[in-house]
Write an enzyme that holds these catalytic residues in place. Structure first.
Site, short mmCIF file in Angstrom:
data_model
loop_
_atom_site.label_atom_id
_atom_site.label_comp_id
_atom_site.label_asym_id
_atom_site.label_seq_id
_atom_site.Cartn_x
_atom_site.Cartn_y
_atom_site.Cartn_z
N CYS A 143 21.69 26.36 20.52
CA CYS A 143 20.47 25.66 20.96
C CYS A 143 19.57 26.62 21.74
O CYS A 143 18.35 26.57 21.62
CB CYS A 143 20.82 24.46 21.84
SG CYS A 143 21.76 23.18 20.99
N CYS A 185 24.92 24.35 24.87
CA CYS A 185 24.97 24.75 23.45
C CYS A 185 24.34 26.13 23.25
O CYS A 185 23.13 26.29 23.39
CB CYS A 185 24.26 23.69 22.63
SG CYS A 185 23.89 24.14 20.93
#
Length: 138
Positions: free
Chosen positions: A63, A60
């Site tokens: 993230c 991600c």
């Protein structure tokens, strides 16, 4: 052989550094981000009255943008708010328990109860404001 001595010293230094980092992750040294998994969440919630959990995944991109912000805030709020991270791919029970449908998601727990949730990669000041509002710190 004299050439082996520096290599042995370097290997020992690397072992000690890895051990220190592992201990920090497991014990939650003040200002560090602790690892949270399916089996440990309830215990961690009992031990930490103010907890922010960063639910993330390796793949991600957003993230990876939030991770250093969480680490900065962990140092800034050391002693009053604990920060942890939970890999959603490795901990499906936590993901299901809190209906995580998008990452990154930050979960804010006060005295074991979920009090706030942030979905997406917000700027540091926005996350800091949510921490202060959730836990009355500042």
């Amino acid at each position: 052989m004299d050439g082996e001595r520096p290599l042995d010293d370097e290997l020992q230094r690397l072992r000690e550094e890895r051990l220190r980092k592992l201990e920090e992750r497991l014990t939650g040294t003040p200002g560090s981000v602790i690892e949270i998994d399916d089996g440990a969440l309830q215990k961690i919630l009992q031990e930490h009255s103010a907890l922010v959990v960063d639910v993330w995944a390796e793949w991600c991109g957003p993230c990876r943008m939030v991770a250093p912000v969480v680490e900065d805030l962990a140092r800034e709020f050391a002693g009053s708010v604990t920060f942890g991270k939970c890999n959603v791919d490795q901990n499906p029970t936590i993901a299901a328990s809190f209906s995580i449908t998008a990452i990154p998601t930050l979960l804010f727990f006060a005295n074991g109860m979920l009090v706030d949730r942030v979905v997406g990669a917000l700027p540091k000041e926005a996350i800091k404001a949510r921490v202060m509002r959730s836990f009355g710190t500042g």
